[in-house]
Design an enzyme around this catalytic site. Structure first.
Site, PDB file in Angstrom:
ATOM      1  N   CYS A 114       9.658  54.743 -64.191  1.00 51.51           N
ATOM      2  CA  CYS A 114      10.362  54.490 -63.228  1.00 51.51           C
ATOM      3  C   CYS A 114      10.224  55.326 -62.207  1.00 51.51           C
ATOM      4  O   CYS A 114       9.499  54.115 -62.080  1.00 51.51           O
ATOM      5  CB  CYS A 114      11.491  56.198 -63.157  1.00 51.51           C
ATOM      6  SG  CYS A 114      10.322  57.684 -63.011  1.00 51.51           S
ATOM      7  N   ASP A 167      15.306  72.448 -52.263  1.00 52.40           N
ATOM      8  CA  ASP A 167      14.270  71.730 -53.250  1.00 52.40           C
ATOM      9  C   ASP A 167      14.753  72.318 -54.943  1.00 52.40           C
ATOM     10  O   ASP A 167      13.787  71.619 -55.210  1.00 52.40           O
ATOM     11  CB  ASP A 167      13.145  71.047 -52.256  1.00 52.40           C
ATOM     12  CG  ASP A 167      12.247  72.595 -52.318  1.00 52.40           C
ATOM     13  OD1 ASP A 167      13.312  73.533 -53.016  1.00 52.40           O
ATOM     14  OD2 ASP A 167      11.387  72.705 -52.555  1.00 52.40           O
ATOM     15  N   CYS A 171       8.190  69.738 -53.241  1.00 52.86           N
ATOM     16  CA  CYS A 171       7.403  69.067 -52.239  1.00 52.86           C
ATOM     17  C   CYS A 171       6.670  70.303 -51.868  1.00 52.86           C
ATOM     18  O   CYS A 171       5.093  69.338 -51.827  1.00 52.86           O
ATOM     19  CB  CYS A 171       7.914  69.813 -50.766  1.00 52.86           C
ATOM     20  SG  CYS A 171       9.246  68.424 -50.633  1.00 52.86           S
TER      21      CYS A 171
END
Ligand SMILES: [Zn+2]
Length: 368
Positions: free
Chosen positions: A327, A127, A185
């Site tokens: 974005c 991640d 996360c």
């Protein structure tokens, strides 16, 4: 294959695309899984159950209580223990016929190529952005397919990079945003079950590659939105200007400097999605989503320059103007603001939560 193996793998043997030959092929195959976390948990379990002959697990981390919400290969009793070792133990319990290599070290430029070379397919279950680029680059240089997956909150992505003539991760995202601008996360949260969906999908792609069956996700990015229960696939091509796999590659070895990231100078003024309409009376919206993220449209009047093209297209912008940079989720925009600051722009704000936060308040938009 002996009677026990025939029985064990009978539900694979019944599939014409797998059969006895396919199962034997899996037994002779090697897969490296980088990261034994949310994605690694299902990927490792399905690869072991499927009978992949050798499975390597690289992870230097220990099991933490916050992992248990999604990292289903671990139990409460494992907290504090090495993830690679515990995962290997579980996999041997699932299937004693497979060889499992627990590799409790950090995947880094000094060992990446050596590790990747020992396996046929690599599954990216990390991640962290720098590691994701490192896996991609090592896979390209060692000619191994990279089965990519990523998860954040309700959004998942899956693709296959560096497969024969297919594109790589850098063709899709040429540069990594700085870590500050892209929460993991651990910082942004993730729906536990999403990890199960994406990790299992990665296992399936890895098995297809090993078996040589079906249409792998080469040159295709699968996007899932668990909240809306939607799945989309966006095709993308190899980029001839790619720094890694392009015609004039600039990356030919794993220089550690490539996998660090600069820090943002100072906090960026934010604007809330609720006040965007008002703010746009005096400012311009700069939409930096990549084309595959912007396929469903944008806000009228927005200037659209993908973050990956920003540096080459600065001349289209006015350094004296006021811009609100946006974005999809409000991460890449922070990175874009830094690039614009470096280029002398000063009147910049960024849209907190991105266009998704704006779309959540406006039913006519669908920024998936
Ligand atoms: Zn590339």
């Amino acid at each position: 294959m002996n009677a026990r193996e025939l029985r064990r793998y009978s539900r694979h043997l019944l599939i014409p695309e797998v059969g006895l030959r396919g199962q034997e092929r899996l037994a002779a195959s090697r897969v490296l899984v980088v990261g034994a976390g949310g994605l690694g948990s299902p990927a490792l379990q399905y690869l072991a159950a499927a009978g992949v002959g050798r499975i390597g697990i690289v992870d230097d981390d220990a099991v933490d209580e916050t992992n248990l919400q999604r990292q289903t290969i671990f139990t409460e009793a494992d907290v504090g223990q090495s993830k690679a070792s515990v995962a290997a133990h579980r996999m041997r319990a699932i299937n004693s016929l497979v060889n499992v290599d627990a590799i409790p070290i950090r995947f880094e430029p000094s060992n990446a190529r050596e590790l990747v070379r020992l396996y046929d397919v690599v599954v990216d279950c990390t991640d962290r952005f720098p590691t994701r680029y490192l896996i991609n680059d090592a896979c390209f240089l060692e000619k191994r397919p990279d089965v990519y997956g990523s998860i954040f909150r309700f959004d998942g992505q899956v693709s296959v990079f560096c497969a024969s003539s297919g594109p790589c991760y850098r063709c899709l995202f040429p540069e990594a945003p700085p870590p500050e601008s892209r929460p993991t996360c651990a910082e942004g949260g993730v729906l536990g079950a999403l990890a199960g969906v994406v990790g299992a999908w990665q296992a399936s792609e890895a098995l297809k590659l090993l078996l040589g069956i079906g249409e792998p996700l080469v040159g295709r990015l699968l996007l899932t939105d668990m909240l809306q229960a939607r799945v989309r696939i966006v095709a993308f091509d190899r980029d001839p200007h790619c720094a890694l796999c392009g015609e004039l590659p600039r990356i030919q070895s794993l220089d550690p400097a490539l996998y660090g990231a600069p820090a943002l100078d100072s906090p960026v003024p934010e604007i809330e999605a609720d006040s965007l309409d008002d703010a746009l009376r005096e400012a311009l919206l700069l939409d930096v989503r990549e084309p595959h993220e912007a396929v469903l449209g944008s806000i009228d009047g927005a200037i659209r320059i993908p973050a990956s093209q920003l540096e080459g297209r600065l001349s289209e912008l006015d350094s004296a103007a006021r811009y609100i940079v946006a974005c999809r989720v409000g991460a890449k925009s922070l990175w874009a603001v830094q690039r614009l600051r470096d280029a002398g722009f000063t009147r910049l704000q960024h849209l907190r939560g991105g266009l998704l936060a704006y779309a959540a308040r406006h039913e006519e938009f669908e920024f998936f």
